[in-house]
Design an enzyme around this catalytic site. Structure first.
Site, PDB file in Angstrom:
ATOM      1  N   CYS A   2       0.767  -1.259   0.104  1.00 33.22           N
ATOM      2  CA  CYS A   2       0.007   0.045  -0.079  1.00 33.22           C
ATOM      3  C   CYS A   2       0.885   1.233  -0.081  1.00 33.22           C
ATOM      4  O   CYS A   2       2.221   1.011   0.049  1.00 33.22           O
ATOM      5  CB  CYS A   2      -0.899   0.007   1.175  1.00 33.22           C
ATOM      6  SG  CYS A   2      -1.944  -1.371   1.367  1.00 33.22           S
ATOM      7  N   ARG A  50      -4.821   1.351  -0.979  1.00 33.24           N
ATOM      8  CA  ARG A  50      -4.728  -0.064  -0.575  1.00 33.24           C
ATOM      9  C   ARG A  50      -4.668  -1.033  -1.885  1.00 33.24           C
ATOM     10  O   ARG A  50      -5.110  -0.730  -3.196  1.00 33.24           O
ATOM     11  CB  ARG A  50      -6.094  -0.758  -0.054  1.00 33.24           C
ATOM     12  CG  ARG A  50      -5.884  -2.097   0.454  1.00 33.24           C
ATOM     13  CD  ARG A  50      -7.109  -2.609   1.124  1.00 33.24           C
ATOM     14  NE  ARG A  50      -6.774  -3.724   1.688  1.00 33.24           N
ATOM     15  CZ  ARG A  50      -7.696  -4.771   1.822  1.00 33.24           C
ATOM     16  NH1 ARG A  50      -8.977  -4.457   1.585  1.00 33.24           N
ATOM     17  NH2 ARG A  50      -7.480  -6.300   2.442  1.00 33.24           N
ATOM     18  N   ASN A  75       1.508  -0.044   5.519  1.00 31.87           N
ATOM     19  CA  ASN A  75       1.988  -0.490   4.233  1.00 31.87           C
ATOM     20  C   ASN A  75       2.976  -1.633   4.430  1.00 31.87           C
ATOM     21  O   ASN A  75       3.888  -1.702   5.353  1.00 31.87           O
ATOM     22  CB  ASN A  75       2.929   0.798   3.808  1.00 31.87           C
ATOM     23  CG  ASN A  75       3.721   0.261   2.453  1.00 31.87           C
ATOM     24  OD1 ASN A  75       3.408  -0.752   1.684  1.00 31.87           O
ATOM     25  ND2 ASN A  75       4.594   0.941   2.065  1.00 31.87           N
ATOM     26  N   ASP A 100      -3.859  -8.896   8.716  1.00 29.39           N
ATOM     27  CA  ASP A 100      -2.640  -8.484   9.647  1.00 29.39           C
ATOM     28  C   ASP A 100      -2.582  -7.140   9.962  1.00 29.39           C
ATOM     29  O   ASP A 100      -1.878  -6.713  10.967  1.00 29.39           O
ATOM     30  CB  ASP A 100      -1.282  -8.712   8.857  1.00 29.39           C
ATOM     31  CG  ASP A 100      -1.244  -8.026   7.454  1.00 29.39           C
ATOM     32  OD1 ASP A 100      -1.979  -7.483   6.980  1.00 29.39           O
ATOM     33  OD2 ASP A 100      -0.143  -8.134   6.770  1.00 29.39           O
ATOM     34  N   SER A 363      11.215 -12.597  -4.709  1.00 31.77           N
ATOM     35  CA  SER A 363      12.715 -12.261  -5.504  1.00 31.77           C
ATOM     36  C   SER A 363      13.654 -12.688  -4.588  1.00 31.77           C
ATOM     37  O   SER A 363      13.570 -13.192  -3.474  1.00 31.77           O
ATOM     38  CB  SER A 363      12.510 -10.615  -5.594  1.00 31.77           C
ATOM     39  OG  SER A 363      13.357 -10.109  -4.341  1.00 31.77           O
TER      40      SER A 363
END
EC number: 6.3.5.4
Length: 637
Positions: A2, A50, A75, A100, A363
């Site tokens: 976010c 969001r 975020n 969360d 990643s």
């Protein structure tokens, strides 16, 4: 993933202008295209954009706790939130959602500022404590998620996920930070806590910030740091087994999502390791994507395909032309601050490609920092052997002389390019490492800036960034020292910044298992002798992966993720280079030695010398001036 923003006044009698906070929030709409909302109170506004990943229908933000005592904008992702949810529920806390975000709120209500030590993940969040009338702000341990802030006129605190959010505020002072300019031309990025503007700061990784209406001062505290103090006595074989198990666990907790998930697969060791472990953990084929180049020296797709074939992934490959320089102006707008890592171009493209297929990507970033995988680590340790046996009183005059008069043979085979090595050997260990990683040498920057600007620097040099971090290093060996410096500078300032902005420009969430803080803390206990063995970096990492990856992937030479900038400047971009470096905003700013700029531009274009690194930095700096400041009257340094 976010974007967050906010305005906080020292007086609760000042009303926040709704159109202003909306304008600030709109500047980061790319970070959260699914929803945007606001929380208003006396002298306060919190904003959120969001990108829905978990609890798609619930968890709206800004979110107020069930008890009504706190409000949060957040975020990031917390990977251990389910366990915390159950623990807090057993303590009597109520939950209205299953995501969360509310877990962080209740963790704050239970543990106060210590709540951050319970969180495992990537995050930047702001909590408004209604009873204490204070903001509590935190950034994750490694700096995966960004946080910019400023105090205006001593009465107004503003913050946002990107610098462009703050520049929407009409009162923001855009005077350029001279020290940040020196840092940028040394490192290619601006390290925390500085920003390109004097008035704006970045909250450093592993830090919290509190500000209340009584004192109205930003109190910044460190809550975590990487440590090398403890070294494992386990056998090499045991470390290999443990490495795979711990990394697998870090990957596993990052595969939770209610949206399509995949992985970047470059063909290098780190991304290949992540894909291999994802495949072992998943019942369905892993979605993978690779970017290839139409120049062989920059193309790793054949190695990515080896891994994709082995694990039967849903693999997508896109070839990018080597003249993909049309992105330059786009990247300037994406990164806000001057940012000189040219691999931002392929990073942007691979994120663009991935976003067409998935919303979350894993990643392999961080493997080189944790396990000493960069070539510069190897060269630094070779130089250290000489430093240990030759006293500085002898090294400085001998290698100083050789470094000054030995020719700069950019065109010659590597074993003849000794000038940089001689220059490094005359320095102490930390100075030498800066010399190895820097975009420009101290000598070049001395010629780059004019006397007027150098007076403003008042003797400041970028080496102070490394020296300050080195003071906090608690290990004993020189390899761990430079790894620590990388974790504090290059990793958050370059690698993670590059990926965050490129991914969020396409509303793509990127998760980085290798720098899971628990995995990092464990990996830092592995003795340096197992990380760099002879000339092989990431030795223990590669050995542990031999059962999982082809030998050609593990033990080939590292290619990197670059673009042919040098050729661009001698070919299709040479006129643009002349125009942007020798005219316009760089001249107006009046901090550069124009004679020297002309010299290095023409030397590079003619092929007499190689100056692509500093010229790319100048192009990116000029782009920043044009994009962020624009009007001539805004230019100030």
């Amino acid at each position: 993933m976010c974007g967050i923003a906010g305005i906080f006044h020292s007086s609760n009698e000042v009303a926040v202008e709704q159109s202003l906070i909306q304008s600030m929030n709109d500047r980061q709409k790319h970070r959260g295209p699914n929803a945007g909302d606001y929380y208003f109170a006396d002298g306060l506004a919190l904003a959120h954009r969001r990108l829905s990943i978990i609890d798609l229908e619930g968890s709206p933000q800004p979110m107020t706790s069930a008890c009504g005592k706190a409000v949060i904008v957040f975020n990031g992702e917390i990977y251990n939130f389910k366990g915390l949810h159950e623990e807090l529920k057993s303590k009597g806390y109520r939950f209205n959602t299953v995501g969360d975000t509310e877990t962080i709120l209740n963790a704050y209500l239970e543990w106060g500022e210590e709540c951050v030590s319970h969180l495992r993940g990537m995050f930047a969040f702001t909590i408004w404590d209604l009873e204490k009338e204070k903001l509590f702000i935190a950034r994750d341990r490694l700096g995966i998620k960004p946080f910019y802030y400023s105090i205006l006129d001593g009465t107004e605190f503003i913050f946002g996920s990107e610098l462009k959010v703050l520049t929407e505020h009409p009162k923001l002072d855009k005077t350029i930070n001279e020290l940040a300019v020196e840092d940028f031309f040394a490192l290619g990025y601006i390290p925390d806590p500085k920003s390109i503007f004097k008035s704006v700061h970045k909250l450093p990784p592993g830090h919290t910030l509190t500000i209340d209406r009584v004192s109205f001062k930003a109190e910044v505290k460190q809550y975590w740091d990487a440590t090398f103090a403890k070294q494992s006595n386990e056998s090499f074989e045991s470390l290999q087994e443990e490495l795979i198990e711990k990394l697998k666990e870090a990957v596993d907790i990052r595969m939770v999502a209610e949206v399509p998930l995949g992985a970047f697969l470059s063909g290098g060791v780190d991304s290949s390791a992540i894909v291999a472990l994802m495949a072992n953990l998943s019942k369905d084929p892993v979605n993978t994507c690779s970017i290839g180049f139409d120049v062989k020296n920059f193309n790793e797709t054949e190695f990515a395909e080896m891994v994709a074939d082995r694990y039967k992934t849903n693999h997508e490959v896109k070839t990018v032309a080597s003249d993909d320089f049309d992105l330059i102006d786009t990247l300037v707008g994406v990164y806000d601050e001057p940012f000189a890592d040219s691999s931002a171009i392929p990073t942007y493209r691979v994120c663009q490609m991935a976003a067409e297929q998935v919303t979350v990507c894993l990643s392999g970033d961080g493997g080189d920092e944790l396990f000493a995988g960069y070539r510069r680590h190897r060269w630094h340790m070779l130089e250290e052997k000489i430093r240990q046996f030759v006293p500085h009183s002898l090294r400085k005059p001998v290698f100083g002389f050789l470094g000054k008069y030995y020719p700069k043979l950019d065109w010659a085979p590597k074993f003849l390019r000794a000038k940089s090595t001689f220059q490094a050997l005359q320095r102490n260990s930390i100075e030498a490492y800066l010399h190895s990683v820097s975009v420009t040498t101290d000598e070049l920057r001395d010629n780059l800036f004019n006397n007027k600007f150098k007076q403003k620097l008042a003797g400041y040099q970028a080496i102070s960034v490394f020296n300050e971090h080195a003071k906090n290093f608690d290990g004993k060996d020189p390899l761990s020292l430079i790894q620590y410096i990388d974790m504090k500078t290059y990793l958050p300032g370059d690698i993670l910044t590059k990926v965050d902005r490129a991914s969020m420009a396409h509303s793509l969430e990127v998760r980085v298992p290798i720098i899971d803080h628990k995995f990092l803390e464990w990996s830092n206990t592995i003795p340096a002798k197992y990380k760099l063995v002879d000339r092989e970096g990431k030795f223990v990492f590669k050995k542990s992966l031999e059962k999982h990856l082809p030998e050609d992937v593990l033990y080939r030479d590292k290619m990197g993720f670059g673009v042919p900038v040098s050729k661009w400047f001698r070919g299709p971009l040479k006129e643009s280079l002349r125009q942007r470096v020798l005219h316009g905003k760089l001249v107006e700013l009046d901090i550069f030695n124009q004679v020297f700029l002309t010299k290095i531009v023409e030397e590079h274009i003619s092929g007499v010398k190689e100056h692509s690194a500093v010229l790319w930095s100048l192009m990116m700096f000029e782009g920043f001036l044009t994009n962020m400041l624009g009007k001539s009257e805004d230019l100030a340094a």
